[in-house]
Design a protein around this motif. Structure first.
Motif, mmCIF file in Angstrom:
data_model
loop_
_atom_site.group_PDB
_atom_site.id
_atom_site.type_symbol
_atom_site.label_atom_id
_atom_site.label_comp_id
_atom_site.label_asym_id
_atom_site.label_seq_id
_atom_site.Cartn_x
_atom_site.Cartn_y
_atom_site.Cartn_z
ATOM 1 N N SER A 47 0.828 -1.212 0.000
ATOM 2 C CA SER A 47 0.000 0.000 0.000
ATOM 3 C C SER A 47 0.862 1.262 0.000
ATOM 4 C CB SER A 47 -0.952 0.001 1.199
ATOM 5 O OG SER A 47 -0.213 -0.043 2.409
ATOM 6 N N THR A 48 1.972 1.229 0.722
ATOM 7 C CA THR A 48 2.894 2.375 0.753
ATOM 8 C C THR A 48 3.531 2.584 -0.610
ATOM 9 O OG1 THR A 48 3.354 2.006 3.092
ATOM 10 C CG2 THR A 48 4.980 3.307 1.851
ATOM 11 N N VAL A 49 4.005 1.502 -1.216
ATOM 12 C CA VAL A 49 4.636 1.585 -2.533
ATOM 13 C C VAL A 49 3.622 2.059 -3.569
ATOM 14 C CG1 VAL A 49 5.775 0.268 -4.367
ATOM 15 C CG2 VAL A 49 6.393 -0.122 -1.976
ATOM 16 N N HIS A 50 2.394 1.587 -3.462
ATOM 17 C CA HIS A 50 1.354 2.023 -4.396
ATOM 18 C C HIS A 50 1.111 3.528 -4.280
ATOM 19 C CE1 HIS A 50 -2.762 2.675 -5.914
ATOM 20 N NE2 HIS A 50 -2.303 1.912 -6.880
ATOM 21 N N ARG A 51 1.001 4.032 -3.052
ATOM 22 C CA ARG A 51 0.810 5.483 -2.851
ATOM 23 C C ARG A 51 1.995 6.272 -3.401
ATOM 24 N NH1 ARG A 51 -0.776 3.794 2.237
ATOM 25 N NH2 ARG A 51 1.075 4.712 3.161
ATOM 26 N N LEU A 52 3.197 5.783 -3.172
ATOM 27 C CA LEU A 52 4.388 6.449 -3.716
ATOM 28 C C LEU A 52 4.350 6.444 -5.242
ATOM 29 C CD1 LEU A 52 7.090 4.992 -1.314
ATOM 30 C CD2 LEU A 52 6.451 7.409 -1.500
ATOM 31 N N ALA A 53 4.005 5.306 -5.831
ATOM 32 C CA ALA A 53 3.956 5.189 -7.297
ATOM 33 C C ALA A 53 2.895 6.116 -7.883
ATOM 34 C CB ALA A 53 3.694 3.742 -7.706
ATOM 35 N N VAL A 54 1.739 6.190 -7.257
ATOM 36 C CA VAL A 54 0.672 7.078 -7.737
ATOM 37 C C VAL A 54 1.135 8.533 -7.665
ATOM 38 C CG1 VAL A 54 -1.645 7.959 -7.190
ATOM 39 C CG2 VAL A 54 -1.222 5.489 -7.274
ATOM 40 N N THR A 55 1.789 8.907 -6.576
ATOM 41 C CA THR A 55 2.284 10.281 -6.422
ATOM 42 C C THR A 55 3.361 10.587 -7.456
ATOM 43 O OG1 THR A 55 1.808 10.223 -4.056
ATOM 44 C CG2 THR A 55 3.349 11.915 -4.809
ATOM 45 N N LEU A 56 4.319 9.682 -7.614
ATOM 46 C CA LEU A 56 5.387 9.885 -8.605
ATOM 47 C C LEU A 56 4.822 9.934 -10.020
ATOM 48 C CD1 LEU A 56 8.072 7.560 -7.003
ATOM 49 C CD2 LEU A 56 8.202 10.055 -7.198
ATOM 50 N N THR A 57 3.799 9.143 -10.291
ATOM 51 C CA THR A 57 3.152 9.149 -11.605
ATOM 52 C C THR A 57 2.444 10.477 -11.850
ATOM 53 O OG1 THR A 57 2.881 6.756 -11.558
ATOM 54 C CG2 THR A 57 1.463 7.966 -13.073
ATOM 55 N N SER A 58 1.776 11.002 -10.831
ATOM 56 C CA SER A 58 1.070 12.284 -10.992
ATOM 57 C C SER A 58 2.025 13.436 -11.274
ATOM 58 C CB SER A 58 0.219 12.592 -9.753
ATOM 59 O OG SER A 58 1.039 12.955 -8.660
ATOM 60 N N GLU A 59 3.283 13.278 -10.884
ATOM 61 C CA GLU A 59 4.295 14.312 -11.132
ATOM 62 C C GLU A 59 5.133 14.019 -12.379
ATOM 63 O OE1 GLU A 59 4.504 17.176 -9.542
ATOM 64 O OE2 GLU A 59 2.810 16.570 -8.283
ATOM 65 N N GLY A 60 4.810 12.949 -13.088
ATOM 66 C CA GLY A 60 5.533 12.608 -14.319
ATOM 67 C C GLY A 60 6.881 11.952 -14.092
ATOM 68 N N LEU A 61 7.171 11.550 -12.851
ATOM 69 C CA LEU A 61 8.444 10.898 -12.560
ATOM 70 C C LEU A 61 8.378 9.398 -12.814
ATOM 71 C CD1 LEU A 61 9.387 12.881 -9.332
ATOM 72 C CD2 LEU A 61 10.083 13.323 -11.696
ATOM 73 N N LEU A 62 7.166 8.848 -12.775
ATOM 74 C CA LEU A 62 6.902 7.471 -13.174
ATOM 75 C C LEU A 62 5.738 7.499 -14.146
ATOM 76 C CD1 LEU A 62 6.944 5.253 -9.925
ATOM 77 C CD2 LEU A 62 8.722 5.435 -11.668
ATOM 78 N N GLU A 63 5.610 6.428 -14.902
ATOM 79 C CA GLU A 63 4.410 6.220 -15.705
ATOM 80 C C GLU A 63 4.053 4.753 -15.621
ATOM 81 O OE1 GLU A 63 5.824 7.858 -19.419
ATOM 82 O OE2 GLU A 63 6.204 5.859 -20.214
ATOM 83 N N GLN A 64 2.762 4.479 -15.808
ATOM 84 C CA GLN A 64 2.301 3.103 -15.728
ATOM 85 C C GLN A 64 2.040 2.588 -17.130
ATOM 86 O OE1 GLN A 64 -1.247 2.504 -13.387
ATOM 87 N NE2 GLN A 64 -0.650 0.408 -12.902
ATOM 88 N N SER A 65 2.592 1.437 -17.425
ATOM 89 C CA SER A 65 2.405 0.826 -18.734
ATOM 90 C C SER A 65 0.950 0.373 -18.879
ATOM 91 C CB SER A 65 3.331 -0.382 -18.893
ATOM 92 O OG SER A 65 2.956 -1.129 -20.030
ATOM 93 N N PRO A 66 0.274 0.826 -19.932
ATOM 94 C CA PRO A 66 -1.107 0.369 -20.131
ATOM 95 C C PRO A 66 -1.174 -1.126 -20.461
ATOM 96 C CG PRO A 66 -0.474 1.999 -21.816
ATOM 97 C CD PRO A 66 0.701 1.795 -20.921
#
Length: 156
Positions: A47-66
């Motif tokens: 859950s912590t990693v998911h929240r971090l990933a969502v936050t990083l994705t919202s800032e364009g530092l990560l992206e999720q592969s469709p």
């Protein structure tokens, strides 16, 4: 190796440190990683990693592969890296030496910072007889290039 003082350690934000640790998990060997793998590698709750990933994705530092649902480094890291590259004029200063080395050896020349205990991050410059074809960011073994000390290691 530098050690942190207790005051600098206590002034760190653990969430920021965890986010940076997430970003550092990605590599050429593993460009996409799922939440479960990240959580296991970092010894953090999913859950912590998911929240971090969502936050990083919202800032364009990560992206999720469709296609896979896994995460990969985002375009904003490239944009920030380009700013650093422009600030560091090492490639331009080294260019005459790289040209001489290329002419003497007839080989492709790699210029990269030396990063002890990690595979080095490279700026790969394909230098042909009279033109330069471009820049790629690659990792190569240490015997494949010319190395300079990292800025934070100079003078120590």
């Amino acid at each position: 190796m530098t050690t942190e003082s207790s005051s600098s350690k206590s002034s760190r934000l653990s969430s920021v440190a965890a986010a940076v640790r997430v970003l550092k998990c990605f590599s050429e060997v593993e460009p996409e990683i799922g939440i479960s793998s990240l959580a296991k590698r970092l010894s953090l709750a999913k859950s912590t990693v998911h929240r971090l990933a969502v936050t990083l994705t919202s800032e364009g530092l990560l992206e999720q592969s469709p296609e896979t649902g896994r995460y990969r480094l985002g375009i904003n890291l490239f944009v920030m890296g380009a700013l650093v590259r422009r600030r560091l004029d090492v490639s331009n200063m080294a260019q005459p030496f790289l040209n001489v080395l290329r002419e003497q050896t007839g080989e492709t020349i790699h210029l990269a910072p030396l990063q002890p205990r990690k595979p080095p991050s490279h700026s790969h410059e394909e230098l042909h007889r009279h033109h330069q074809t471009g820049l790629l960011h690659l990792r190569r073994p240490g015997h494949c290039g010319f190395w300079w000390p990292r800025i934070d290691e100079q003078g120590s």
